[in-house]
Scaffold this motif. Structure first.
Motif, PDB file in Angstrom:
ATOM      1  N   PRO A 163       0.896  -1.200  -0.009  1.00 29.96           N
ATOM      2  CA  PRO A 163      -0.010   0.069   0.097  1.00 29.96           C
ATOM      3  C   PRO A 163       0.856   1.322  -0.035  1.00 29.96           C
ATOM      4  O   PRO A 163       0.540   2.214  -0.674  1.00 29.96           O
ATOM      5  N   GLU A 164       1.957   1.365   0.733  1.00 28.59           N
ATOM      6  CA  GLU A 164       2.862   2.384   0.694  1.00 28.59           C
ATOM      7  C   GLU A 164       3.468   2.724  -0.830  1.00 28.59           C
ATOM      8  O   GLU A 164       3.080   3.834  -0.896  1.00 28.59           O
ATOM      9  N   THR A 165       3.737   1.827  -1.262  1.00 26.30           N
ATOM     10  CA  THR A 165       4.482   1.999  -2.726  1.00 26.30           C
ATOM     11  C   THR A 165       3.265   2.463  -3.583  1.00 26.30           C
ATOM     12  O   THR A 165       3.678   3.183  -4.381  1.00 26.30           O
ATOM     13  N   HIS A 166       2.188   1.808  -3.351  1.00 25.05           N
ATOM     14  CA  HIS A 166       1.031   2.329  -4.383  1.00 25.05           C
ATOM     15  C   HIS A 166       0.734   3.763  -4.131  1.00 25.05           C
ATOM     16  O   HIS A 166       0.523   4.331  -5.178  1.00 25.05           O
ATOM     17  N   ALA A 167       0.939   4.152  -2.944  1.00 21.62           N
ATOM     18  CA  ALA A 167       0.394   5.471  -2.447  1.00 21.62           C
ATOM     19  C   ALA A 167       1.456   6.296  -3.354  1.00 21.62           C
ATOM     20  O   ALA A 167       1.037   7.498  -3.698  1.00 21.62           O
ATOM     21  N   ARG A 168       2.760   6.113  -3.268  1.00 22.48           N
ATOM     22  CA  ARG A 168       3.574   6.770  -3.959  1.00 22.48           C
ATOM     23  C   ARG A 168       3.411   6.666  -5.330  1.00 22.48           C
ATOM     24  O   ARG A 168       3.568   7.989  -6.061  1.00 22.48           O
ATOM     25  N   VAL A 169       3.064   5.763  -6.073  1.00 21.86           N
ATOM     26  CA  VAL A 169       2.684   5.674  -7.462  1.00 21.86           C
ATOM     27  C   VAL A 169       1.581   6.632  -7.627  1.00 21.86           C
ATOM     28  O   VAL A 169       1.918   7.391  -8.714  1.00 21.86           O
ATOM     29  N   LEU A 170       0.425   6.669  -7.020  1.00 21.19           N
ATOM     30  CA  LEU A 170      -0.423   7.396  -7.401  1.00 21.19           C
ATOM     31  C   LEU A 170      -0.408   8.863  -7.138  1.00 21.19           C
ATOM     32  O   LEU A 170      -0.791   9.733  -7.748  1.00 21.19           O
ATOM     33  N   GLY A 171       0.560   9.121  -6.303  1.00 22.17           N
ATOM     34  CA  GLY A 171       0.975  10.612  -5.745  1.00 22.17           C
ATOM     35  C   GLY A 171       1.751  11.030  -6.929  1.00 22.17           C
ATOM     36  O   GLY A 171       1.594  12.142  -7.427  1.00 22.17           O
ATOM     37  N   PHE A 172       2.739  10.415  -7.332  1.00 21.73           N
ATOM     38  CA  PHE A 172       3.726  10.719  -8.542  1.00 21.73           C
ATOM     39  C   PHE A 172       2.793  10.775  -9.617  1.00 21.73           C
ATOM     40  O   PHE A 172       2.962  12.043 -10.466  1.00 21.73           O
ATOM     41  N   ALA A 173       1.907  10.100 -10.134  1.00 18.07           N
ATOM     42  CA  ALA A 173       1.087  10.098 -11.300  1.00 18.07           C
ATOM     43  C   ALA A 173       0.438  11.359 -11.169  1.00 18.07           C
ATOM     44  O   ALA A 173       0.094  12.202 -12.279  1.00 18.07           O
ATOM     45  N   ALA A 174      -0.316  11.718 -10.134  1.00 21.68           N
ATOM     46  CA  ALA A 174      -1.161  12.917 -10.043  1.00 21.68           C
ATOM     47  C   ALA A 174      -0.170  14.248  -9.988  1.00 21.68           C
ATOM     48  O   ALA A 174      -0.950  15.169 -10.787  1.00 21.68           O
ATOM     49  N   ALA A 175       0.857  14.230  -9.513  1.00 21.40           N
ATOM     50  CA  ALA A 175       1.696  15.222  -9.786  1.00 21.40           C
ATOM     51  C   ALA A 175       2.464  15.708 -11.171  1.00 21.40           C
ATOM     52  O   ALA A 175       2.397  16.655 -11.305  1.00 21.40           O
TER      53      ALA A 175
END
Length: 165
Positions: A29-41
């Motif tokens: 979950p922590e890695t996926h949160a970084r993936v989603l945050g980066f994609a949004a950024a």
């Protein structure tokens, strides 16, 4: 959520018109949160030349038009955004998936039970009590990559896939 995973983020060239930014080596979950945050950024920045973002459970591939973007500058911008540590969560829906554990439809169930040191019924009980998370959809329509399997039910990959036996 958690911080960065050691050795990550990592920027990889994918041919001459894409970069992959990896945030970890597994499903978490922590890695996926970084993936989603980066994609949004990246989407929010509207970086010139970026054509498409393809997030997975542990990375984001950024496709770009090399005629409209400076690849070296883009690489630096992507790595800076990745290091900024943006995190996001996806909203979703809860689905109840019907399952059948009849012998002809669950031929590996006895092997799972034996490997885990559990009775067949205990494996079924643990599986059906688990709430899995869909991290991404795969190349086949509707093929979901799931996470959340209880550690007690983890199995090594088969040496020979079932379809080839």
């Amino acid at each position: 959520m958690g911080g960065p995973v050691a050795g990550f983020p990592r920027l990889l060239a994918l041919g001459d018109a894409a970069y992959t930014v990896e945030f970890g080596g597994g499903i978490a979950p922590e890695t996926h949160a970084r993936v989603l945050g980066f994609a949004a950024a990246v989407a929010d920045c509207a970086i010139p030349g970026v054509i498409e973002l393809v997030p997975t459970f542990r990375s984001v591939t950024v496709h770009f038009d090399p005629d409209c973007a400076n690849p070296q500058r883009l690489a630096a911008d992507l790595l800076a955004l990745a290091l900024a540590g943006h995190e996001a969560a996806a909203s979703g829906r809860r689905w109840v998936v019907p399952v059948c554990f009849d012998d002809e439809l669950a031929p590996d169930l006895p092997d799972v039970a034996a490997h885990c040191g559990l009775a067949r019924e205990a494996v079924i009980e643990r599986l059906t009590a688990t709430e899995f998370r869909v991290y991404m959809l795969g190349f086949l329509p509707g093929f979901a990559y799931l996470g959340g399997l209880p550690a007690a039910l983890e199995m090594p990959r088969l040496a020979t896939p079932e379809a080839l036996r």
